[in-house]
Design a protein around this motif. Sequence first.
Motif: not given
Length: 241
Positions: A158-165
């Motif tokens: 998800f890194a390229g979608s502005g989502i952090t986990v």
Amino acid sequence: MPHFVLVTGGSSGIGKAIIERLSAEGFHTLNLDRQAPRQLSLNEQHFPIDLLDTGALEHALDRLSQEYEILRVVNNAGMVKPALLESTSISDVREVAKLNIEAPILIMQQFLPAMKARKFGRVVNISSRAALGKEKRTAYAASKAGLLGMTRTWALEFAGSGITVNAIGPGPIATELFTAVNPPDAPQTQRILDAIPVKRLGEPAEVAHAACFFLDDRAGFVTGQVLYVCGGMTVGLGNAA
């Protein structure tokens, strides 16, 4: 528009502390827990749901995704089935995995499209220091270690979608769950206290503080990480060799 945070297992312990902190920060919280909290926090909504009931969970998630824009998720709900390996049943392993692994997967699959559409998301998975190994925790440690693997995998996906986990690995925290399996007057509880460098149990609010860091808008350059809130016990593991 209000900022909504979905928190599983938010009626007590660490989950409740996270909701209280989020409420103080101005967030609206959606608490998925089969038991109601003793008292609702400001801007908290409780949804009575058994996360082990896949059909009911999927139905609830579908409804929530239609009614709210949920861009922040805390996968906090967990289950412990303490037993030595010889006494660990496969049914217990499956039940623990259903709550600790399967529920977070279903939740993320439901809300990921909205996060991708907004190019923003914050996900915090509550793992455990037991993922590093702990006696009588075959099912629990396996599930929490699995959650860490999912955290790192999702962070990359998800890194390229502005989502952090990110994940938090609490050590011994003074919650109802901890006390249930570690009675205050039990010898093993004293051994746990003796092994904590700061010489006390952690407080749920201290885990909530870490969770709020990861959930913040400004934490966009931190992803795929595990923060152990453990009073120094994890450092001690490194020095034990």
